[in-house]
Design an enzyme around this catalytic site. Sequence first.
Site, PDB file in Angstrom:
ATOM      1  N   GLU A 136       0.816  -1.216   0.000  1.00 44.38           N
ATOM      2  CA  GLU A 136       0.000   0.000   0.000  1.00 44.38           C
ATOM      3  C   GLU A 136       0.857   1.276   0.000  1.00 44.38           C
ATOM      4  OE1 GLU A 136      -4.252  -1.150   1.917  1.00 44.38           O
ATOM      5  OE2 GLU A 136      -2.677  -0.744   3.370  1.00 44.38           O
ATOM      6  N   GLU A 145      -6.918  -7.572  -1.089  1.00 36.85           N
ATOM      7  CA  GLU A 145      -7.498  -7.564   0.246  1.00 36.85           C
ATOM      8  C   GLU A 145      -8.985  -7.250   0.143  1.00 36.85           C
ATOM      9  OE1 GLU A 145      -5.575  -5.108   3.121  1.00 36.85           O
ATOM     10  OE2 GLU A 145      -3.558  -5.861   2.667  1.00 36.85           O
TER      11      GLU A 145
END
Length: 631
Positions: free
Chosen positions: A196, A270
């Site tokens: 991320e 995710e």
Amino acid sequence: MRREKRRRLSGLFLLLLAALIILRLHSPDSFSFTMWTRHRGLQAENGQFLLEGEPLRILGGSMHYFRVPAAYWRDRMLKMKACGLNTLTTYVPWNLHEPQRGKFDFSGDLDLGDFLATAADVGLWVILRPGPYICAEWDLGGLPSWLLRDKDMELRTTYKGFAQATEAYFDDLIPRVLKHQYSRGGAIIAVQVENEYGSYAKDANYMEFIKTALVRRGIVELLLTSDNKDGISSGSMEGVLATINFQKIEPILFSYLESIQGNKPVMVMEYWTGWFDHWGGDHHVFDVDQMISTVADVLTKGASINLYMFHGGTNFGFMAGALHFHEYRSDVTSYDYDAPLTEAGDYTSKYYKLREIFSKHHVEPLLPPPVQLSKASYGGVQLKRSISLWDALHLTGEPYKSEVPVNMENLPVNDGNGQSYGYTLYETVIYGGGKFQTKGHVRDRAQVFVSSQPVGFVDHKKQELDIPEVPGYRKLRILVENCGRVNYGPRMNDQRKGLVGDVFLRDVPLKNFRIYSLDLNATFLSSLNKLQWTDGNDEKTGPVFFQGALQVPYGPQDTYLSMKGWRKGVVFVNGRNLGRYWEIGPQETLYLPGTWLWPGVNEITIFEEQEAGSSLYSVEAPMLGRTQYVD
């Protein structure tokens, strides 16, 4: 003679063929891994994943080996397999594997190689997420605290100090996983580049640096990135597959992925099956039907998916992280996450409904789910003795003397690596009383004493308290707890703990401190047994240690310790740190794995900061607090 030889060879061939057929029938997953012809690893081409040129839909689930006792890895993986998953994803926590600079630990519950080998044996592919940053609601996002000894440190950048430390870490880590790559007969089909980064994006050269570091050390499998919707544009890079993270599907996300990388397969790295909890809040749950609806929608669109988390596990010890945007919030010990498998690996309605969906994507019927591990209630813990922290303080060694406060990470302890976790005690001498002010320099929570008498608490919000006026000199003690370093967001570089600057009495900065490092490590705990304890638990007011015995019959099973009535502290069982408890909740029980118990007497040690409860019980069901639905 030749005819006889041919007959024997023919017989041996038939026996071998029969053995392979039996192996295939009894262990289809192991067979597929051992006999798989390895020519072309995972490819991302023409809108789909291909493995050996054949289409592969990734049905994945996240499970972190460092949150689950090693004895339970296979059980959890078999449950994943029986749910219809074909892939497992895991992070790698740098701070556990290199707790001191240059000293690495991959043993026991941190044996990553054994974890990867077990996944291969069960028949699960692996997507490895080695960081160096992992987020994961883990202290400092998995980065070791000794990095912060450098006052100029710029985490997650190509700053020399961080880059060199990362290179040294990868020099040890990556060779350990190379043989587990698909191309070498292992389970790893893809490796993630950082984590991320688009939400952080402080250095335009950083992601290329990490990618090069992986490839140069021998990573040859498919590389990918992972970002939420706000980070894709900054976190993606040329030649690396971009994947997306979310809980609520937005059609524009898939089209946006296509716009930045063309006709590549869509992967939801995710899909958040639940959410994590913080102290003082509620236990988060995510509606099962809403979750199933979104998973079905993702699969209908032809995308691959990874469930984060499929099995959350536990933030054992002091490893839970924190968030700090508008206010500081530390995470609880449980990482149950309202996932398809509970903190203890039990089945939920989410599990069975997911199994129903995933079964439609398999030609062969799924294997039946393994039998669930039983739980036990072992009754009360006999708290046999107690001792005040002040009577045990000398076990920490000679205090460090400093004119001004020194933060936890920069203390001259731990072979020059500073203190990482736990508590730090600051002592000085004051005259009289008055207004005590922290001005934001207490990280994260401190109990203040005059001599041995508590006068109050200070933290991120409450930064002042009154010291009673008494003429004369007295000892001021400030017991500071590191409640967890931020694991996500822009404050990563500002995570030094303890006293990070001056504290004041009557607006005058206090000086001349004696500083004690209280990381409550195994050495300290074992040395407690050499002290003269008080029989019974009459020493009620903290900070105080209690010891007791948990009687377990033959065949220990998982259980939970109910901390109802206790105020705040940490529990150790047979020397293992189960984690924090706190009366503000939501969590009321601590998970105690049966594999950490032994038949007979098990030693329970509690460090209670404020006031002991009247009893302590082993119960067979968790109490995670009042629920709040995640929207």
